[in-house]
Design a protein around this motif. Structure first.
Motif, PDB file in Angstrom:
ATOM      1  N   UNK A 208       0.882  -1.166   0.000  1.00 62.32           N
ATOM      2  CA  UNK A 208       0.000   0.000   0.000  1.00 62.32           C
ATOM      3  C   UNK A 208       0.918   1.214   0.000  1.00 62.32           C
ATOM      4  N   UNK A 209       0.628   2.161  -0.872  1.00 60.24           N
ATOM      5  CA  UNK A 209       1.502   3.328  -0.915  1.00 60.24           C
ATOM      6  C   UNK A 209       1.070   4.335  -1.956  1.00 60.24           C
ATOM      7  N   UNK A 210       2.012   5.249  -2.225  1.00 61.54           N
ATOM      8  CA  UNK A 210       1.704   6.373  -3.125  1.00 61.54           C
ATOM      9  C   UNK A 210       1.399   5.924  -4.537  1.00 61.54           C
ATOM     10  N   UNK A 211       1.961   4.804  -4.951  1.00 58.65           N
ATOM     11  CA  UNK A 211       1.765   4.343  -6.324  1.00 58.65           C
ATOM     12  C   UNK A 211       0.459   3.569  -6.493  1.00 58.65           C
ATOM     13  N   UNK A 212      -0.256   3.384  -5.391  1.00 58.41           N
ATOM     14  CA  UNK A 212      -1.524   2.655  -5.438  1.00 58.41           C
ATOM     15  C   UNK A 212      -2.638   3.597  -5.021  1.00 58.41           C
TER      16      UNK A 212
END
Length: 795
Positions: free
Chosen positions: A747-751
């Motif tokens: 889970x992160x900025x690219x998702x």
């Protein structure tokens, strides 16, 4: 059980040495713990008569006495003032010893030779029970008619042996002098002299005309006997009686109290004597105590009672603790003119419980705790009345009060072959009949059938094995010979299934570096509260212990987890952080509260580790354990855990056909704080449920000879979609799918917010060497289904 040799001789002609008697008692099953000569400590102490007294020439407070000691005239210097010419006194001659530890030799006192010492009761370690006025501070005065030169041991009645015999709990009938004499008569093959219980009533009335007796708790007092004696004379008991009590460690009080103690020792039946004048409304009531009711028994301490206590009471108050101790408010006094004697049978369980609860242990309670039979109860009553008549200290009322049914002789029948089956030897029928008849067990053997008539006082005999034990202990254990095992009815030893399962799990965990712990099956409310459970949680339904050792041990555990975390906490305080521990034990889940029936006893195995990624460790171990027990892993279903003391997002429960087998996960942060811990993962296996699926069958799967194709996928799904949902879809939609494993969740900025990336490794294998074209269609079909069902897209 203490007894003296001379007392035993009243009822049996003992013609063997005390050493041989003790040996034969031991061979018959009665351990003799101690044999003590009552005259031990006396040496060269005799009876002397003072023939002359003169003043000491150099000491005003000393006198020179000349004494005739039978074989010589001795000169003894004494400082005693209570001596006169003609007095008969105890004399310790030269080179004599006394029980007080003194060694007497001749010497000079202020220049005058003294060849011994005149003795008082203190030096001879005796009291008034052994000889009149022995407690006087001075030289003991003996009767004028005592034989000069006689050994003082014989004069004091100490020429006897005290035997301390251990009585097993199943033989209360031997907890008395007469009971032991009964056994000795059988051992020595001598006749048993009957105990004299004869008496002639002087008052032609019934005790019921004097006392109104009511038994309100017959379940605790199945038998009650009361006798009345009028015109009582309260005085010291004769020396023959007080000496026997003294030998057994009892101090003489007065004739009536001494009679109850004498009967207690002689027949094993506790008795109590009430002052008739102290009975309110001349009533005796056997009842349960009122909650909080208080009583001061003969030890002059006040006790608060509960409704479980049984008391002897009159109309207004309790006057005795039933079977334990009489009340100080109704005891025999010098002014007592009328006495009510009671001889009762009480419930041994109730007496044992109350004696322990109140902290009172008496000779009476010791007998009642082992059991008193009603036959002995009636016998003791008549024996006490016989002694009253013998001492001529009262007028006996003719009729007695009897409440309850008296037992009769019981029949016991079994096959003669049982002797050989149990003992392995053949005992002649004549020997069996002889032994049992001498034991007062009337026996016949006809056509291989043994018929026995059991006397009332042998409450311990109820089965054929009891009879066989009686026979072999007197026939001789040394006659037992070794024999080969019989080929029939052989039972093969072995562990139970749950024990086998437990050992198998323990071996796995020990092999993985775990150590076993053992904790109490109970704990305190504060310990279980640390799990932060809601009031409605099943684990909060704890069973409280009625009589806990303390508040920290007051409730039965409903889970092993609290104890395990407590051990981790204790170790953390001591600097031990890297731990891998397990415990196997039972937990107790009530069917309802308050408890009305026995709870469920569930076997559990709990193990825990300290690790940041501990969830995956305990989950893998949990699944490995289940697989090793033969549980079909393919049928296991993992679900998000609802266990409150586990982290809601890092835990799971393992089910098989909707039956919970285990749960595991990281411990909830709040619970970790309660136990002062940082990172702990814990697992709990329900062994009771697992046993239903345990299998020893060996399962195997043929190893494919064809190579596999591995493909990795990263799927973007909503956060609420579980990895299990994705795995199930892939397995069901791909024909050649062999396994699916998650190796990353991101889970992160690219998702996109609210979504996550789940990376999976999928292995494909078929019945031939697969080509790309063989699995491409399956993959596309699977991705389409994933998109339709869970909204999954390739990252």
């Amino acid at each position: 059980m203490k007894t003296t040799l001379n007392w035993l001789r009243d009822y049996c002609d003992i013609d063997v040495s005390v050493e041989e008697l003790c040996a034969r008692l031991v061979n018959a099953g009665f351990e003799v713990e101690e044999v003590k000569y009552l005259g031990e400590g006396f040496s060269n102490v005799v009876v002397g008569k003072i023939t002359k007294i003169s003043k000491h020439p150099d000491a005003d407070k000393l006198q020179i006495c000349e004494l005739d000691v039978g074989d010589e005239i001795l000169q003894i210097v004494t400082g005693a003032t209570n001596v006169q010419v003609g007095d008969v006194v105890p004399v310790a001659k030269h080179n004599s010893t006394l029980p007080c530890g003194k060694h007497i030799t001749k010497g000079k006192l202020r220049g005058v030779e003294s060849c011994g010492m005149l003795c008082g009761g203190e030096e001879m370690c005796i009291n008034n029970s052994v000889y009149p006025n022995a407690e006087f501070d001075g030289i003991a005065q003996l009767n004028k008619d005592e034989q000069i030169g006689q050994d003082i041991v014989k004069v004091l009645g100490l020429d006897d042996y005290l035997l301390d015999i251990s009585i097993t709990p199943n033989r209360p009938d031997c907890g008395s002098i007469y009971g032991i004499a009964r056994e000795i008569a059988v051992i020595l093959n001598k006749p048993l002299k009957p105990i004299d219980v004869s008496f002639t009533p002087s008052i032609d009335k019934c005790a019921c005309e004097y006392v109104d007796v009511k038994v309100q708790s017959p379940e605790l007092c199945p038998n009650y006997t009361l006798s009345v004696v009028d015109n009582c004379i309260i005085e010291p008991s004769p020396m023959w009686l007080t000496r026997r009590l003294f030998a057994l460690g009892l101090r003489s009080i007065n004739n009536y109290v001494d009679i109850t103690n004498y009967v207690l020792m002689e027949l094993g039946q506790p008795m109590h004597a009430f002052d008739y004048a102290d009975l309110t409304d001349h009533t005796i009531i056997v009842r349960r105590a009122n909650e909080g009711e208080k009583i001061i028994p003969l030890d002059n301490k006040e006790y608060a009672l509960t409704k479980e206590c049984l008391v002897i009471a009159d109309k207004n108050r309790a006057i005795g603790l039933a079977g334990i101790m009489g009340g100080a408010n109704s005891g025999i006094k010098p002014t007592t003119a009328r006495v009510a004697f009671e001889s009762v049978v009480f419930s041994k369980e109730n007496i044992r419980k109350n004696s322990k609860m109140l902290g009172i242990h008496s000779d009476s309670s010791a007998r009642y705790e082992k059991g008193i039979d009603d036959f002995t109860s009636l016998l003791a009553t008549n024996r006490a009345l016989h002694l009253i008549e013998q001492l001529n200290c009262g007028k006996i009322v003719k009729g007695q009060v009897h409440i309850g049914n008296y037992s009769t002789k019981r029949k016991l029948t079994f096959n003669y072959d049982e002797f050989e089956r149990i003992l392995g030897i053949i005992i002649p029928q004549e020997a069996i009949i002889d032994i049992l008849n001498r034991l007062n067990i009337s026996t016949t053997i006809v056509n291989g059938v043994v018929d026995c008539l059991i006397p009332e006082y042998r409450q311990d005999v109820s089965l054929p094995c009891d009879i066989i034990e009686d026979v072999i202990r007197l026939y001789g254990y040394d006659k037992l010979t070794s024999t080969l095992l019989n080929g029939t009815n052989i039972t093969f030893g072995g562990k139970t299934t749950d024990r086998v399962v437990a050992d198998k799990i323990k071996n796995i965990l020990i092999g993985l570096g775990f150590n076993e712990t053992i904790t109490y099956s109970f704990g305190g409310k504060q310990l279980f509260d640390k799990l932060s459970l809601t009031k409605n949680a099943d684990l909060t339904k704890n069973i409280r212990i009625i009589n806990p050792l303390g508040e920290e041990f007051s409730i039965m555990r409903s889970t092993l987890d609290a104890n395990m975390l407590d051990i981790f906490s204790t170790n953390a305080l001591k600097g031990n952080f890297d731990l891998s521990l397990f415990e196997y034990g039972k937990v107790y889940i009530p069917k309802s509260l308050p408890l009305e029936e026995l709870p469920y006893e569930i076997k559990q195995l709990c193990f825990a580790v300290t690790a940041n990624d501990g969830f995956y460790v305990v989950k893998d171990i949990c699944l490995e354990i289940l697989a090793s027990l033969g549980v079909d892993i393919d049928k296991l279903v993992l679900k998000a855990s609802k266990v409150e003391h586990l982290h809601p997002n890092i835990s799971c429960e393992v089910y098989y056909d909707d039956i919970l087998l285990a749960y595991c996960g990281q411990v909830h942060p709040t619970v970790l704080d309660n136990f002062d811990l940082k990172e702990v993962a814990i697992a709990n296996l329900n062994i009771t449920n697992i046993l239903n699926f345990y299998s020893t069958a060996i399962k195997y799967r043929t190893i494919s000879k064809f190579p596999a194709i591995d493909r990795d996928f990263a799927l973007v799904v909503e956060e609420k979609v579980t990895a299990k949902e994705i795995i199930d879809i892939i397995k069901n939609s791909c024909k050649h799918c062999e396994s699916v494993n998650v190796f990353d969740v991101y889970k992160g900025a690219q998702i996109e917010k609210g979504k996550k990336s789940v990376a999976l490794s999928v292995k494909f294998r078929g019945e031939k060497t697969l080509q790309e074209s063989d699995i491409e269609h399956e993959i596309n079909k699977c991705l389409s289904i994933l998109k339709d069902k869970v909204g999954a897209t390739l990252r």
